[in-house]
Design an enzyme around this catalytic site. Structure first.
Site, PDB file in Angstrom:
ATOM      1  N   GLY A 147       0.831  -1.208   0.000  1.00  0.00           N
ATOM      2  CA  GLY A 147       0.000   0.000   0.000  1.00  0.00           C
ATOM      3  C   GLY A 147       0.860   1.250   0.000  1.00  0.00           C
ATOM      4  O   GLY A 147       2.046   1.192   0.291  1.00  0.00           O
ATOM      5  N   GLY A 180       0.762   5.300   1.399  1.00  0.00           N
ATOM      6  CA  GLY A 180       0.070   6.305   2.205  1.00  0.00           C
ATOM      7  C   GLY A 180       0.728   7.652   2.026  1.00  0.00           C
ATOM      8  O   GLY A 180       1.653   7.792   1.218  1.00  0.00           O
ATOM      9  N   ALA A 181       0.272   8.624   2.784  1.00  0.00           N
ATOM     10  CA  ALA A 181       0.810   9.982   2.661  1.00  0.00           C
ATOM     11  C   ALA A 181       2.288  10.024   3.053  1.00  0.00           C
ATOM     12  O   ALA A 181       3.044  10.841   2.555  1.00  0.00           O
ATOM     13  CB  ALA A 181       0.009  10.928   3.542  1.00  0.00           C
ATOM     14  N   GLN A 182       2.699   9.109   3.934  1.00  0.00           N
ATOM     15  CA  GLN A 182       4.077   9.152   4.430  1.00  0.00           C
ATOM     16  C   GLN A 182       5.050   8.299   3.636  1.00  0.00           C
ATOM     17  O   GLN A 182       6.251   8.502   3.727  1.00  0.00           O
ATOM     18  CB  GLN A 182       4.121   8.647   5.870  1.00  0.00           C
ATOM     19  CG  GLN A 182       3.577   9.606   6.884  1.00  0.00           C
ATOM     20  CD  GLN A 182       3.598   8.950   8.238  1.00  0.00           C
ATOM     21  OE1 GLN A 182       2.885   7.990   8.497  1.00  0.00           O
ATOM     22  NE2 GLN A 182       4.432   9.443   9.114  1.00  0.00           N
ATOM     23  N   GLY A 183       4.550   7.326   2.924  1.00  0.00           N
ATOM     24  CA  GLY A 183       5.478   6.456   2.213  1.00  0.00           C
ATOM     25  C   GLY A 183       4.816   5.181   1.738  1.00  0.00           C
ATOM     26  O   GLY A 183       3.593   5.063   1.705  1.00  0.00           O
ATOM     27  N   LYS A 190       7.369  -0.277   6.446  1.00  0.00           N
ATOM     28  CA  LYS A 190       6.956   1.026   5.905  1.00  0.00           C
ATOM     29  C   LYS A 190       8.186   1.900   5.729  1.00  0.00           C
ATOM     30  O   LYS A 190       8.959   2.080   6.663  1.00  0.00           O
ATOM     31  CB  LYS A 190       5.970   1.666   6.877  1.00  0.00           C
ATOM     32  CG  LYS A 190       5.527   3.051   6.488  1.00  0.00           C
ATOM     33  CD  LYS A 190       4.143   3.327   7.043  1.00  0.00           C
ATOM     34  CE  LYS A 190       4.044   4.570   7.846  1.00  0.00           C
ATOM     35  NZ  LYS A 190       2.704   4.786   8.360  1.00  0.00           N
ATOM     36  N   ASP A 213      -8.538  11.783  13.827  1.00  0.00           N
ATOM     37  CA  ASP A 213      -8.457  11.599  12.378  1.00  0.00           C
ATOM     38  C   ASP A 213      -8.553  10.127  11.987  1.00  0.00           C
ATOM     39  O   ASP A 213      -7.906   9.689  11.035  1.00  0.00           O
ATOM     40  CB  ASP A 213      -7.144  12.217  11.868  1.00  0.00           C
ATOM     41  CG  ASP A 213      -7.181  12.473  10.364  1.00  0.00           C
ATOM     42  OD1 ASP A 213      -8.278  12.655   9.815  1.00  0.00           O
ATOM     43  OD2 ASP A 213      -6.095  12.487   9.740  1.00  0.00           O
TER      44      ASP A 213
HETATM   45  P1  AMP Z   1       0.105   4.205   5.835  1.00  0.00           P
HETATM   46  O1  AMP Z   1       1.300   4.715   5.101  1.00  0.00           O
HETATM   47  O2  AMP Z   1       0.407   3.810   7.243  1.00  0.00           O
HETATM   48  O3  AMP Z   1      -1.069   5.142   5.712  1.00  0.00           O
HETATM   49  O4  AMP Z   1      -0.338   2.863   5.090  1.00  0.00           O
HETATM   50  C1  AMP Z   1      -0.778   2.844   3.760  1.00  0.00           C
HETATM   51  C2  AMP Z   1      -1.490   1.542   3.470  1.00  0.00           C
HETATM   52  O5  AMP Z   1      -0.569   0.448   3.569  1.00  0.00           O
HETATM   53  C3  AMP Z   1      -2.619   1.199   4.436  1.00  0.00           C
HETATM   54  O6  AMP Z   1      -3.848   1.787   4.074  1.00  0.00           O
HETATM   55  C4  AMP Z   1      -2.673  -0.304   4.339  1.00  0.00           C
HETATM   56  O7  AMP Z   1      -3.408  -0.693   3.206  1.00  0.00           O
HETATM   57  C5  AMP Z   1      -1.212  -0.697   4.113  1.00  0.00           C
HETATM   58  N1  AMP Z   1      -0.584  -1.049   5.396  1.00  0.00           N
HETATM   59  C6  AMP Z   1       0.052  -0.222   6.252  1.00  0.00           C
HETATM   60  N2  AMP Z   1       0.524  -0.882   7.328  1.00  0.00           N
HETATM   61  C7  AMP Z   1       0.179  -2.171   7.158  1.00  0.00           C
HETATM   62  C8  AMP Z   1       0.363  -3.363   7.931  1.00  0.00           C
HETATM   63  N3  AMP Z   1       1.003  -3.354   9.092  1.00  0.00           N
HETATM   64  N4  AMP Z   1      -0.135  -4.512   7.431  1.00  0.00           N
HETATM   65  C9  AMP Z   1      -0.775  -4.533   6.243  1.00  0.00           C
HETATM   66  N5  AMP Z   1      -0.988  -3.456   5.478  1.00  0.00           N
HETATM   67  C10 AMP Z   1      -0.526  -2.276   5.915  1.00  0.00           C
END
Ligand code: AMP
Length: 404
Positions: free
Chosen positions: A40, A42-45, A62, A158
């Protein structure tokens, strides 16, 4: 796109790390982590799934790319990292490891956080037809996680489906720690659109808030599970407020009195909406279809809970403790999960700190080094590195105390 990945092992001189490319994102991880697969963004990486050959478990990694690139990013990364180290609860994502592949503060670029691997985020689950058991269990776990954050003085504000992850066995974890106390109008350079659909009226309208600000978000998520679509999909704060009052009705004068004068002026000059009853907003047909007596009861309980959570005025909205005792939720009540020991108190001065980008870089670097020293997991990765040249340990150690 993150599809075509090219393994480029041993790009770093000491060969402790391996670098994989996913599209235009590079993942440099200790060799203990194998079988990386994008999960996935996200905004951070970017987040990857991987297999940890040391602990023999699947993990999520991440990558925070240049977390100090601007002050907003830096503050957020620092706060997330600090809080992840502090909090320990089954419904909050846990930190298993943290590292940077760079060898010195001068070279420092990226932070990698290793977490428990989950199967999907809640956006994907909301699309499914959930039965009452699953829905109430997911909500119960969200409430336990939120209560735990509150016990450390962290009010999220949030919560949203993309930041909540679940496993196929229906276990759930909250991924992040929400807005810092001093968040608000800070400008953030990010290509990602920030989702505001789940933010409570008191956040949208810039009022004071208390713990049950997070109940609003849970209500929005629950409503979406039932309706199968976002409840208040506003394009901006004004549109969002309109969507809320059109459905729930204009709030009372008592609420208006607590608004700042300019906001109050705007809010009071909107047309007055009567709102709809919860039977109209969430009719029987939307609930899990089994029409036995038992399920009827469940649907009315679910609607009752929604009607107590989706209340514009926080003074009239249900609290987290009350929600945990609600008949739709309390079937899962477990004292150890609800009232787990509070984590150490969170030092909110972090949220108030002002630093330059360079200072943030150093602070984040120190945090990663401190983690490596206290946990020392990454040293293990050298054991897997066959091409580790003689003498390089010493050179490495001079720069990275964590590798001692
Ligand atoms: P984030 O950067 O934390 O917003 O994560 C972005 C996306 O990555 C999330 O919406 C999840 O779909 C996936 N993701 C993040 N952390 C996990 C994790 N520990 N296990 C499985 N998927 C994850």
């Amino acid at each position: 796109m993150l599809h075509d990945h090219l393994a480029k092992p041993c790009t770093l001189p000491n060969m402790m790390f391996t670098t994989i490319e996913f599209g235009d994102t590079e993942f440099s991880v200790p060799v203990r982590y194998q079988n990386l697969l994008p999960k996935g963004v996200g905004a951070q990486g970017t987040v990857c799934a991987a297999y940890d050959t040391v602990t023999q478990q699947n993990v999520a990694i991440k990558k925070l790319s240049r977390p100090f690139q601007n002050v907003t990013h830096a503050k957020r990364a620092y706060r997330e990292f600090k809080l992840m180290k502090l909090v320990n609860h089954k419904n909050i994502i846990g930190l298993l490891n943290a590292f940077t592949p760079q060898k010195s503060l001068e070279e420092f670029q990226d932070v990698y956080l290793v977490m428990e691997l989950m199967d999907a985020n809640l956006c994907q689950v909301i699309q499914m037809d959930l039965d009452h058991e699953r829905m109430s269990y997911l909500l119960y776990q969200m409430l336990c996680g939120i209560k735990h954050l509150h016990s450390a003085g962290i009010i999220h504000r949030d919560l949203k489906p993309s930041n909540i992850v679940v496993k196929s066995d229906c276990t759930l974890k909250i991924l992040d720690f929400g807005l810092a106390r001093t968040a608000g109008t800070t400008f953030m350079m990010t290509p990602y659109v920030v989702t505001r659909y789940y933010r409570a009226p008191e956040v949208i309208l810039g009022m004071g808030y208390k713990e049950n600000v997070d109940i609003w978000s849970v209500g929005c998520i629950m409503g979406e599970m039932i309706r199968g679509g976002v409840l208040f999909p506003g394009t901006d704060h004004i549109d969002q407020w309109n969507k809320i009052i059109e459905q729930l009705g204009t709030p009372s004068q008592d609420f208006m009195k607590r608004l700042q004068p300019t906001v109050r002026n705007y809010v009071e000059n909107r047309p007055a909406y009567p709102g709809f009853t919860f039977e109209r907003l969430f009719p029987d047909v939307l609930f899990p279809s089994d029409s036995s007596e038992h399920n009827r009861l469940k649907a009315s309980q679910a609607r009752d809970l929604l009607s107590r959570m989706l209340v514009i005025d926080p003074e009239r909205r249900i609290s987290v403790d009350e929600a945990l005792l609600h008949p739709y939720i309390n079937v899962w009540y477990d004292e150890g999960e609800v009232n787990a020991p509070a984590p150490g108190p969170y030092d909110h001065s972090v949220d108030e700190r002002e630093h330059t980008v360079e200072q943030w870089k150093e602070l984040i670097y120190q945090e990663v080094m401190e983690y490596e020293i206290t946990h020392g997991h990454n040293a293990l990765s050298t054991a897997h590195c066959t091409a580790h040249g003689p003498g390089q340990d010493d050179a490495d150690d001079a720069e990275r105390p964590a590798r001692r």
